[in-house]
Scaffold this motif. Sequence first.
Motif, PDB file in Angstrom:
ATOM      1  N   GLN A  33       0.895  -0.461   0.042  1.00 59.35           N
ATOM      2  CA  GLN A  33       0.174   0.237  -0.173  1.00 59.35           C
ATOM      3  C   GLN A  33       0.626   1.237  -0.048  1.00 59.35           C
ATOM      4  O   GLN A  33       0.177   2.603   0.056  1.00 59.35           O
ATOM      5  N   LEU A  34       2.101   1.313   0.437  1.00 63.92           N
ATOM      6  CA  LEU A  34       2.748   2.309   0.430  1.00 63.92           C
ATOM      7  C   LEU A  34       4.020   2.671  -1.132  1.00 63.92           C
ATOM      8  O   LEU A  34       4.543   3.516  -1.084  1.00 63.92           O
ATOM      9  N   LEU A  35       3.362   1.919  -2.021  1.00 63.39           N
ATOM     10  CA  LEU A  35       4.023   2.058  -3.267  1.00 63.39           C
ATOM     11  C   LEU A  35       3.158   3.133  -4.073  1.00 63.39           C
ATOM     12  O   LEU A  35       2.337   3.697  -3.845  1.00 63.39           O
ATOM     13  N   ASP A  36       4.859   4.060  -4.618  1.00 62.05           N
ATOM     14  CA  ASP A  36       4.224   5.365  -5.263  1.00 62.05           C
ATOM     15  C   ASP A  36       3.717   6.545  -3.892  1.00 62.05           C
ATOM     16  O   ASP A  36       3.569   7.565  -4.272  1.00 62.05           O
ATOM     17  N   LYS A  37       4.194   5.886  -2.549  1.00 61.90           N
ATOM     18  CA  LYS A  37       4.364   7.168  -1.474  1.00 61.90           C
ATOM     19  C   LYS A  37       5.438   7.734  -1.398  1.00 61.90           C
ATOM     20  O   LYS A  37       6.516   6.324  -1.147  1.00 61.90           O
ATOM     21  N   GLU A  38       5.595   8.319  -0.923  1.00 59.19           N
ATOM     22  CA  GLU A  38       7.056   8.693  -0.147  1.00 59.19           C
ATOM     23  C   GLU A  38       7.278   8.603   0.698  1.00 59.19           C
ATOM     24  O   GLU A  38       6.718   9.539   1.840  1.00 59.19           O
ATOM     25  N   ILE A  39       8.304   7.735   1.393  1.00 57.65           N
ATOM     26  CA  ILE A  39       8.873   7.603   2.837  1.00 57.65           C
ATOM     27  C   ILE A  39      10.352   7.939   3.579  1.00 57.65           C
ATOM     28  O   ILE A  39      10.191   7.817   2.636  1.00 57.65           O
ATOM     29  N   ALA A 200       9.772 -35.904  -9.454  1.00 60.58           N
ATOM     30  CA  ALA A 200       9.603 -36.231 -10.876  1.00 60.58           C
ATOM     31  C   ALA A 200       8.266 -35.375 -11.782  1.00 60.58           C
ATOM     32  O   ALA A 200       8.819 -34.878 -12.843  1.00 60.58           O
ATOM     33  N   SER A 201       7.331 -35.039 -10.843  1.00 57.32           N
ATOM     34  CA  SER A 201       6.233 -34.708 -11.370  1.00 57.32           C
ATOM     35  C   SER A 201       6.355 -33.838 -11.876  1.00 57.32           C
ATOM     36  O   SER A 201       4.703 -32.809 -12.207  1.00 57.32           O
ATOM     37  N   ASN A 202       6.370 -33.117 -10.051  1.00 62.27           N
ATOM     38  CA  ASN A 202       6.149 -31.270  -9.752  1.00 62.27           C
ATOM     39  C   ASN A 202       6.086 -30.576 -10.847  1.00 62.27           C
ATOM     40  O   ASN A 202       7.456 -30.399 -11.381  1.00 62.27           O
ATOM     41  N   LYS A 203       5.875 -28.932 -10.758  1.00 61.40           N
ATOM     42  CA  LYS A 203       5.613 -28.026 -11.762  1.00 61.40           C
ATOM     43  C   LYS A 203       6.437 -26.896 -10.939  1.00 61.40           C
ATOM     44  O   LYS A 203       6.465 -26.667  -9.627  1.00 61.40           O
ATOM     45  N   GLU A 204       7.228 -25.917 -11.834  1.00 60.35           N
ATOM     46  CA  GLU A 204       7.388 -24.297 -11.805  1.00 60.35           C
ATOM     47  C   GLU A 204       6.135 -23.891 -10.610  1.00 60.35           C
ATOM     48  O   GLU A 204       4.853 -23.782 -11.447  1.00 60.35           O
ATOM     49  N   THR A 205       7.025 -23.339  -9.499  1.00 62.80           N
ATOM     50  CA  THR A 205       5.804 -22.149  -9.369  1.00 62.80           C
ATOM     51  C   THR A 205       6.266 -20.756  -9.195  1.00 62.80           C
ATOM     52  O   THR A 205       7.242 -20.575  -9.936  1.00 62.80           O
ATOM     53  N   GLU A 206       5.896 -19.721 -10.531  1.00 60.21           N
ATOM     54  CA  GLU A 206       5.633 -18.306 -10.737  1.00 60.21           C
ATOM     55  C   GLU A 206       5.861 -17.553 -10.066  1.00 60.21           C
ATOM     56  O   GLU A 206       4.371 -18.200  -8.939  1.00 60.21           O
ATOM     57  N   ILE A 207       6.217 -16.263  -9.902  1.00 60.43           N
ATOM     58  CA  ILE A 207       6.291 -15.982  -8.726  1.00 60.43           C
ATOM     59  C   ILE A 207       6.427 -14.053  -9.195  1.00 60.43           C
ATOM     60  O   ILE A 207       6.856 -13.395 -10.231  1.00 60.43           O
ATOM     61  N   ASN A 208       5.514 -13.346  -8.777  1.00 64.52           N
ATOM     62  CA  ASN A 208       5.384 -12.166  -9.967  1.00 64.52           C
ATOM     63  C   ASN A 208       5.374 -10.563  -8.110  1.00 64.52           C
ATOM     64  O   ASN A 208       4.897 -11.244  -7.479  1.00 64.52           O
ATOM     65  N   PHE A 209       6.313 -10.366  -8.436  1.00 69.20           N
ATOM     66  CA  PHE A 209       6.910  -9.232  -7.794  1.00 69.20           C
ATOM     67  C   PHE A 209       6.353  -7.509  -7.839  1.00 69.20           C
ATOM     68  O   PHE A 209       6.029  -7.403  -8.185  1.00 69.20           O
ATOM     69  N   PRO A 210       5.443  -6.762  -6.649  1.00 67.18           N
ATOM     70  CA  PRO A 210       5.113  -5.415  -6.488  1.00 67.18           C
ATOM     71  C   PRO A 210       6.116  -4.434  -6.946  1.00 67.18           C
ATOM     72  O   PRO A 210       6.358  -4.316  -5.527  1.00 67.18           O
ATOM     73  N   VAL A 211       5.900  -4.859  -8.042  1.00 61.94           N
ATOM     74  CA  VAL A 211       7.798  -3.391  -8.782  1.00 61.94           C
ATOM     75  C   VAL A 211       6.898  -2.562  -9.217  1.00 61.94           C
ATOM     76  O   VAL A 211       6.612  -2.961 -10.473  1.00 61.94           O
ATOM     77  N   LEU A 212       6.831  -1.049  -9.482  1.00 55.62           N
ATOM     78  CA  LEU A 212       6.071  -0.134 -10.695  1.00 55.62           C
ATOM     79  C   LEU A 212       7.318  -0.095 -11.722  1.00 55.62           C
ATOM     80  O   LEU A 212       6.634   0.158 -12.802  1.00 55.62           O
TER      81      LEU A 212
END
Length: 266
Positions: A33-39, A200-212
């Motif tokens: 919630q602090l993204l794009d705010k001056e801290i 042998a059979s598990n799948k990749e986990t994809e991760i998205n980060f909060p970056v503007l």
Amino acid sequence: MLFKGVLKKMKTELSSQVQYFMDFEDDFIHMNQLLDKEISITFIGYQCLNCGKDKKIYRQGFCYDCFYETPLAGDWIMKPELSKAHLDEEDRDLEYEKRVQLQPHIVYLANSSNVKVGVTRKTQVPTRWIDQGAHEAIEIVEVPNRYLAGIAEVALKPYISDKTNWRTMLKNEIEDINLEEKRDELKQYLPEEVQQYFLASNKETEINFPVLAYPTKLKSLNLDKTPDFKAVLKGIKGQYLIFEDNTVFNVRSNEGYKVNLEILAN
């Protein structure tokens, strides 16, 4: 709005975009919630995460004495192959070491700056991958204790890195890799006693980060040298805060530092 507390590793939650939380003693801040705010971040003192005293932090949030005494900083933590609880041998505190070491552990591949191999407790998946800024990851083996995970990692190190280039990770200079193929390629190098635990059979986990906006040049904030800092927050990746002026701040590397964190503008 002003918050005050001791820095600890940010808590995270995996969703469509990683959610970050700063956990102070009396406050719980949703950092997204602090993204794009001056801290502003102002350094006001130390508090060792073990003894609680106002003593200069040495490593991992601990003062010098605690770093060499607490079981939370034993050599086996950074080098899992040194684990001995399965042999009933104590390093610093056998009860604690049994509790941590004698539980399921994962050996994994994570792609942040490059594909690397790592070890974590099963309960720390996917937290460990998020903390490393990995945009994709996959389990290789699941073993019943930390020692077996450690010897598997050591066996794979000649064939794949065990380090992350934090600068490349923060600039988001990434390349997608087929981790399932890489996992299968590395299976042959696992120690014999670990082969039965191969996944042998598990799948990749994809991760998205909060970056503007990702930084183009990096300046690392050192609170000892720059005790007062303010800028607009543009992103969070791994355990780093990314600011508009290309400054990055590693929260985890500053565990044990007491700060004032103030939201200056909406």
